[in-house]
Motif scaffolding. Structure first.
Motif, mmCIF file in Angstrom:
data_model
loop_
_atom_site.group_PDB
_atom_site.id
_atom_site.type_symbol
_atom_site.label_atom_id
_atom_site.label_comp_id
_atom_site.label_asym_id
_atom_site.label_seq_id
_atom_site.Cartn_x
_atom_site.Cartn_y
_atom_site.Cartn_z
ATOM 1 N N ASP A 90 0.961 -1.100 0.005
ATOM 2 C CA ASP A 90 0.039 0.000 0.002
ATOM 3 C C ASP A 90 0.813 1.357 -0.014
ATOM 4 O O ASP A 90 0.599 2.313 -0.884
ATOM 5 C CB ASP A 90 -1.047 -0.052 1.205
ATOM 6 C CG ASP A 90 -2.216 -0.925 1.003
ATOM 7 O OD1 ASP A 90 -2.360 -1.427 -0.173
ATOM 8 O OD2 ASP A 90 -2.574 -1.263 2.100
ATOM 9 N N GLU A 91 2.005 1.275 0.763
ATOM 10 C CA GLU A 91 2.877 2.401 0.925
ATOM 11 C C GLU A 91 3.539 2.497 -0.483
ATOM 12 O O GLU A 91 3.539 3.689 -0.891
ATOM 13 C CB GLU A 91 3.886 2.262 1.729
ATOM 14 C CG GLU A 91 4.603 3.358 2.204
ATOM 15 C CD GLU A 91 6.045 2.952 3.090
ATOM 16 O OE1 GLU A 91 6.974 3.438 2.909
ATOM 17 O OE2 GLU A 91 5.573 2.370 4.011
ATOM 18 N N VAL A 92 3.970 1.522 -0.990
ATOM 19 C CA VAL A 92 4.682 1.788 -2.390
ATOM 20 C C VAL A 92 3.776 2.292 -3.449
ATOM 21 O O VAL A 92 4.033 3.043 -4.321
ATOM 22 C CB VAL A 92 5.206 0.343 -2.896
ATOM 23 C CG1 VAL A 92 5.703 0.486 -4.415
ATOM 24 C CG2 VAL A 92 6.613 0.258 -1.946
ATOM 25 N N MET A 93 2.468 1.677 -3.700
ATOM 26 C CA MET A 93 1.633 2.121 -4.536
ATOM 27 C C MET A 93 1.099 3.530 -4.237
ATOM 28 O O MET A 93 0.925 4.308 -5.117
ATOM 29 C CB MET A 93 0.150 1.192 -4.438
ATOM 30 C CG MET A 93 0.376 -0.194 -4.585
ATOM 31 S SD MET A 93 1.109 -0.445 -6.210
ATOM 32 C CE MET A 93 -0.095 0.026 -7.528
ATOM 33 N N THR A 94 0.976 3.739 -3.005
ATOM 34 C CA THR A 94 0.777 5.311 -2.723
ATOM 35 C C THR A 94 1.703 6.249 -3.333
ATOM 36 O O THR A 94 1.429 7.195 -3.682
ATOM 37 C CB THR A 94 0.331 5.559 -1.192
ATOM 38 O OG1 THR A 94 -0.478 4.624 -0.827
ATOM 39 C CG2 THR A 94 0.061 7.100 -0.913
ATOM 40 N N ARG A 95 2.848 5.794 -3.068
ATOM 41 C CA ARG A 95 4.188 7.007 -3.368
ATOM 42 C C ARG A 95 4.272 6.902 -5.045
ATOM 43 O O ARG A 95 4.395 7.998 -5.437
ATOM 44 C CB ARG A 95 5.447 6.113 -2.540
ATOM 45 C CG ARG A 95 5.506 6.553 -1.446
ATOM 46 C CD ARG A 95 7.116 6.413 -0.744
ATOM 47 N NE ARG A 95 7.957 5.483 -1.557
ATOM 48 C CZ ARG A 95 8.552 4.602 -1.227
ATOM 49 N NH1 ARG A 95 8.624 4.247 0.047
ATOM 50 N NH2 ARG A 95 9.379 3.940 -1.848
ATOM 51 N N HIS A 116 3.301 10.327 -7.295
ATOM 52 C CA HIS A 116 4.481 10.838 -8.312
ATOM 53 C C HIS A 116 3.830 10.508 -9.791
ATOM 54 O O HIS A 116 4.785 10.952 -10.622
ATOM 55 C CB HIS A 116 5.763 10.247 -8.071
ATOM 56 C CG HIS A 116 6.365 10.533 -6.672
ATOM 57 N ND1 HIS A 116 6.979 12.129 -6.654
ATOM 58 C CD2 HIS A 116 6.447 10.091 -5.281
ATOM 59 C CE1 HIS A 116 7.484 12.037 -5.561
ATOM 60 N NE2 HIS A 116 7.162 10.841 -4.850
ATOM 61 N N GLN A 117 2.719 10.127 -10.003
ATOM 62 C CA GLN A 117 2.145 9.858 -11.175
ATOM 63 C C GLN A 117 2.911 8.827 -12.069
ATOM 64 O O GLN A 117 3.202 9.077 -13.329
ATOM 65 C CB GLN A 117 1.953 11.304 -12.020
ATOM 66 C CG GLN A 117 0.905 12.165 -11.272
ATOM 67 C CD GLN A 117 1.028 13.456 -12.101
ATOM 68 O OE1 GLN A 117 1.578 13.998 -12.743
ATOM 69 N NE2 GLN A 117 -0.175 14.084 -11.720
ATOM 70 N N LEU A 118 3.396 7.854 -11.293
ATOM 71 C CA LEU A 118 4.404 7.024 -12.211
ATOM 72 C C LEU A 118 3.477 5.849 -12.627
ATOM 73 O O LEU A 118 3.923 4.771 -13.036
ATOM 74 C CB LEU A 118 5.423 6.086 -11.175
ATOM 75 C CG LEU A 118 6.450 7.395 -10.926
ATOM 76 C CD1 LEU A 118 7.397 7.124 -10.031
ATOM 77 C CD2 LEU A 118 7.018 7.931 -12.076
ATOM 78 N N LEU A 119 2.180 5.644 -12.208
ATOM 79 C CA LEU A 119 1.142 4.571 -12.308
ATOM 80 C C LEU A 119 0.095 5.297 -13.403
ATOM 81 O O LEU A 119 -0.833 5.823 -12.713
ATOM 82 C CB LEU A 119 0.586 4.007 -10.978
ATOM 83 C CG LEU A 119 1.518 3.171 -10.156
ATOM 84 C CD1 LEU A 119 0.584 2.944 -8.841
ATOM 85 C CD2 LEU A 119 2.174 2.109 -10.882
ATOM 86 N N ASP A 120 -0.009 4.763 -14.463
ATOM 87 C CA ASP A 120 -0.931 5.154 -15.449
ATOM 88 C C ASP A 120 -1.120 4.216 -16.520
ATOM 89 O O ASP A 120 -0.401 3.964 -17.528
ATOM 90 C CB ASP A 120 -0.378 6.466 -16.240
ATOM 91 C CG ASP A 120 -1.397 7.105 -17.101
ATOM 92 O OD1 ASP A 120 -2.495 6.573 -17.304
ATOM 93 O OD2 ASP A 120 -1.118 8.285 -17.528
ATOM 94 N N ASP A 121 -2.174 3.433 -16.222
ATOM 95 C CA ASP A 121 -2.427 2.195 -17.302
ATOM 96 C C ASP A 121 -3.095 2.581 -18.631
ATOM 97 O O ASP A 121 -2.685 2.057 -19.395
ATOM 98 C CB ASP A 121 -3.683 1.412 -16.404
ATOM 99 C CG ASP A 121 -3.184 0.707 -15.371
ATOM 100 O OD1 ASP A 121 -1.881 0.365 -14.929
ATOM 101 O OD2 ASP A 121 -4.054 0.012 -14.525
ATOM 102 N N GLU A 122 -3.711 3.776 -18.501
ATOM 103 C CA GLU A 122 -4.090 4.281 -19.953
ATOM 104 C C GLU A 122 -2.906 4.442 -20.648
ATOM 105 O O GLU A 122 -2.798 4.040 -22.035
ATOM 106 C CB GLU A 122 -4.770 5.736 -19.744
ATOM 107 C CG GLU A 122 -5.970 5.586 -19.008
ATOM 108 C CD GLU A 122 -7.100 5.167 -20.046
ATOM 109 O OE1 GLU A 122 -6.992 5.294 -21.252
ATOM 110 O OE2 GLU A 122 -8.356 4.976 -19.559
#
Length: 146
Positions: free
Chosen positions: A16-21, A25-31
């Motif tokens: 959860d902590e890693v996913m939140t970080r 930082h907008q490093l997760l963008d499935d689109e």
């Protein structure tokens, strides 16, 4: 990403902590990931829509996101890519066999190459109807050229 971290043995709090970080930082963008994946794999690996859909689903990308990314593939471009793959497989030897078989009225040779080429396209993720059309057209061009 969360599933990967969990599979590697990280506890739920760490995941959860890693996913939140990463999200902060907008490093997760499935689109963006799906769009780039589709564009790259279609252009450089010759993958069709069906294969791309399966690849992205295996990576855990949402079905709606996958569909939006696949909608960016122009059907004419997909057909041209399939045609290009077929042309690469139609070596001079195969072409000669097809011409000779057409002259001898031997459908077995044509059918053998037809099945192999259609199978190759379907395994690469092209719809069966597209594969049949493209291969049939390519073979017809060869056998009616003389």
């Amino acid at each position: 990403m969360a599933q990967r971290l969990a599979r590697r043995g990280f506890d739920a709090d760490t995941v959860d902590e890693v996913m939140t970080r990463l999200d902060a930082h907008q490093l997760l963008d499935d689109e963006e990931f799906a769009a780039e994946w589709v564009q790259s794999r279609h252009t450089y690996s010759g993958r069709g829509r069906v294969a791309l859909r399966h690849e992205l689903a295996a990576k855990g990308v949402d079905v709606a996101i996958v569909q939006r990314a696949l909608d960016e593939i122009d059907p004419d471009d997909e057909r041209a890519a399939a045609r290009n793959l077929v042309e690469r497989k139609l070596t001079p030897t195969v072409t000669e066999q097809l011409v000779r078989a057409a002259e001898d009225n031997d459908r077995s040779v044509r059918d053998k190459h037809f099945r192999r080429l259609v199978g190759m396209l379907v395994r690469r993720g092209y719809p069966q109807a597209t594969a049949i059309d493209v291969v049939g057209g390519a073979i017809d061009e060869i056998t009616s050229a003389d």
